[in-house]
Structure formats: C-alpha cells, structure tokens
Design a protein around this motif. Structure first.
Motif, PDB file in Angstrom:
ATOM      1  N   GLU A  59      74.437   8.593   1.050  1.00 23.48           N
ATOM      2  CA  GLU A  59      74.451   7.303  -0.113  1.00 23.48           C
ATOM      3  C   GLU A  59      75.745   7.501  -0.391  1.00 23.48           C
ATOM      4  OE1 GLU A  59      71.892   5.226  -0.492  1.00 23.48           O
ATOM      5  OE2 GLU A  59      70.459   6.443   0.893  1.00 23.48           O
ATOM      6  N   GLU A  64      78.895   2.222   4.189  1.00 30.07           N
ATOM      7  CA  GLU A  64      77.621   2.256   4.724  1.00 30.07           C
ATOM      8  C   GLU A  64      77.316   3.511   5.782  1.00 30.07           C
ATOM      9  OE1 GLU A  64      75.109  -0.521   8.417  1.00 30.07           O
ATOM     10  OE2 GLU A  64      76.753  -1.186   7.120  1.00 30.07           O
ATOM     11  N   GLU A  66      75.205   5.429   9.077  1.00 29.59           N
ATOM     12  CA  GLU A  66      74.172   5.134   9.773  1.00 29.59           C
ATOM     13  C   GLU A  66      74.187   6.439  10.753  1.00 29.59           C
ATOM     14  OE1 GLU A  66      72.994   2.409  13.606  1.00 29.59           O
ATOM     15  OE2 GLU A  66      74.741   2.051  12.587  1.00 29.59           O
ATOM     16  N   GLU A  81      82.729  -0.796   3.135  1.00 28.42           N
ATOM     17  CA  GLU A  81      82.501  -2.333   2.994  1.00 28.42           C
ATOM     18  C   GLU A  81      83.924  -2.699   2.871  1.00 28.42           C
ATOM     19  OE1 GLU A  81      80.259  -2.369  -0.561  1.00 28.42           O
ATOM     20  OE2 GLU A  81      78.435  -1.290   0.286  1.00 28.42           O
TER      21      GLU A  81
END
Length: 349
Positions: A59, A64, A66, A81
């Motif tokens: 977080e 982002e 993954e 981002e």
C-alpha cells in the motif's frame, strides 16, 4: 586384574570429566555470546521468512503494487502513477531469499517502474539457492515486453548472491543495459542448501547444465576449524576466510570465473573493504580489471558486507559477521544511494 579395572575406571572417569567440562564450557560460551550479541529489542516472532508476501508493503502512496507469478517468475510489479523515468529496474536480494524490496520500494517512490523478484524459495521455484536456472530470465523479458510500455532500458540490481546472479545474467542477455552490484563476487560459488548440505552443487544452471563453481567447503585447515568453532560457540560466523581459502586452492578458478568481458552493459559496483562475508572488494577490482570499459567501482574502506547496521547480524540460532561498523556502514549506504540515484537518472532519462 583389580588394578586393571581400577586404572580403566579412572580413565573412564577422566574422559567423562573432560566431556562434562567441555559441555559446560560450550553451553556457557553459547549463552555468553547470545547475551552479548542479541539486540535488546529482539523478538523472534517479529521476523518472517523472506518468502512471506504479507511483510512487504503493498500500500504505497502513488504506486500500484501487484504480486506477479508465472512458470518460474514470482515477485512484485511496482508501477508509479507518475512514472518519471523510462524503462524498468529489476531488483534481486541475496542469499536470504528476498526480492530486495528494500531497494524496490524507494525507487518506485522516485518514479521508477520496478520488478522486485524472487529467484528461489517460492512455491514455483527452486526451494533453495541451488541450481537456480538462469533461463528464468527469458520469462522476465517476456513479461516486460507485455506489461511495460517503454521497456527499451533495463537495469538489474543485485546484492551479494543476487549480484552473482545479475553478473551471470548480463553475460547471457544483451537485453540488459545496466547492472548494479552490491558486495559482488567475480566467481561462481557453490549453492547454499541447509537441507542437503553434504550434496554440493552449483548455484546456477544454464540450459539445463550446472555452471562451474568454487566449492567453499574445501577451505580446510584452521579456517575450517575456526568456522566450526564459530557455529559451536555461537560466535559471529566469519565466512570470508573460507571463501578466500577455497578460491586460492581451487584448480578451476578461471573456469568458475563469471566472464564479465562478454557483457556489454554498464556496470556500477559497490563494495566494502571490511566485508566479512566474502571478498567483495577483491571481486569488484577483478571485474573491473577484466572489463574496465563502462565499469565504475566504488569501494568504501571502512564498510562491511551490508551498508547498514553493526558489524554482525543477530539471527537467532546464528550470528553472522558482516564487517564494518554502524557509522561507516551508514555513511557508505548514504553515499552509494546518492550515486545509484544519479546513475539511474542518467541511464533512464
């Protein structure tokens, strides 16, 4: 006959007394060293296996994260981002089995797209750092082609055994443009197995064949005795003398050398001259000697294997000698981080 049994009894009692005294000495020294080196705030329950995914911060503001998994591929894809630098940076940890998330996360916050990858230990990988297939990087390149839009620049970053991995990869994959090595080795050493330690094998394979390696178990002599006593008495274990002795004795040293001259990538190397894990500063110079072009070496005279923390690392059942001291390790960490960021900005501008 009575005298015989009398003498025999004294011998047996003497042997038992020696065994008892040795046992008391060993347990006393283990307790003493454990208390001496254990951090005051140490709690075994605070530590997780490097393969436990939940310990990695997923977080991150503006990034982002993954978890990615393939046939052998396993790790994290960190996508800012606001991506400020083209290409992708790939991080690998050392023999502890981490994906070097401690490097990946700060870089992602700086606007780099990062793949933080395991290369052993996960369910779809080699269980231990033994015969890890270098060919897994084919799958990494395919993933990059399919998931990173501006992927023309690739940098790999590795520490310790991860540096050994990265140096091997760059001699086989011209797609790698830049390589950053922390505490590297110029040679391939034996794999590291704790379940089958008597079955010595290579750390790496290529196209199904194990790579030549130096067997660090061949050090022998007082080096081997001192290493055994480190374990028995729970002293900080110094691996460097064993690696040095094995390299000096090896009759396949050139065969086991990683042929860095076959790489066309830019090389940035960091090492500490007080490294007690292995002779990383010697390796750094050996790499530069074999391929001086596009190779930049920074050796910190007072730093150890890790550019942070004390000269030892307490790990519960074992204490590892790393070298350096908190002040100089921290200074080396700060300076190397600055150099790294400047070089990455240049490579991924």
């Amino acid at each position: 006959m009575k005298n015989f049994f009398k003498v025999l009894g004294k011998i047996v009692l003497g042997i038992l007394a020696v065994i008892l005294l040795w046992t008391i000495f060993v347990y006393g020294m283990r307790y003493y060293n454990d208390q001496k080196y254990k951090p005051q705030d140490y709690n075994a329950e605070d530590y997780s296996a490097p393969t436990e995914l939940s310990q990695y911060n997923q977080e991150i503001d503006g990034v982002e994260v993954e978890h990615i998994e393939g046939e052998y591929l396993n790790g994290f894809h960190l996508k800012p981002e606001d991506k400020k630098h083209k290409g992708v940076v790939i991080t690998f940890g050392g023999s502890e089995g981490s994906p070097a998330y401690y490097t990946a996360e700060p870089l992602a916050k700086e606007g780099y797209e990062v793949l933080s990858l395991f290369y052993f230990g996960m369910d779809n990988q080699q269980k231990e750092l033994v015969e890890v297939p270098l060919d897994f990087f084919d799958e990494v390149l395919t993933y990059i082609d399919e998931n990173v839009s501006d992927n023309e620049d690739i940098t790999v970053v590795g520490a310790s055994k991860g540096a050994e991995l990265c140096l091997n990869l760059t001699t086989r994959y011209p797609e790698i443009d830049n390589v950053v090595l922390y505490a590297p080795t110029a040679w391939n050493y034996m794999g590291l197995s704790f379940e089958d330690y008597s079955n010595v094998r290579s750390s790496w394979t290529w196209q199904g064949e194990p790579l030549p390696y130096i067997n660090s178990n061949t050090a022998g002599g007082m080096t081997g005795v001192n290493l055994m006593l480190d374990f028995i008495l729970k002293r900080p274990v110094q691996y460097r003398p064993g690696y040095e002795a094995a390299a000096e004795k090896a009759d396949n040293k050139e065969e086991a050398r990683i042929k860095v001259e076959e790489s066309q990538a830019n090389l940035l190397i960091f090492a500490g001259a007080k490294d007690m894990m292995w002779q990383s500063e010697v390796s750094a110079q050996a790499i530069a000697d074999k391929r001086p072009d596009k190779t930049e070496v920074h050796v910190f005279d007072q730093a150890g294997h890790l550019f942070l923390g004390d000269w030892y690392q307490y790990m519960g059942e074992i204490i590892l000698a790393m070298g350096g001291d908190p002040k100089h390790n921290e200074e080396a960490g700060m300076e190397s981080n600055q150099i790294l960021l400047e070089k990455l900005a240049e490579w991924h501008s």
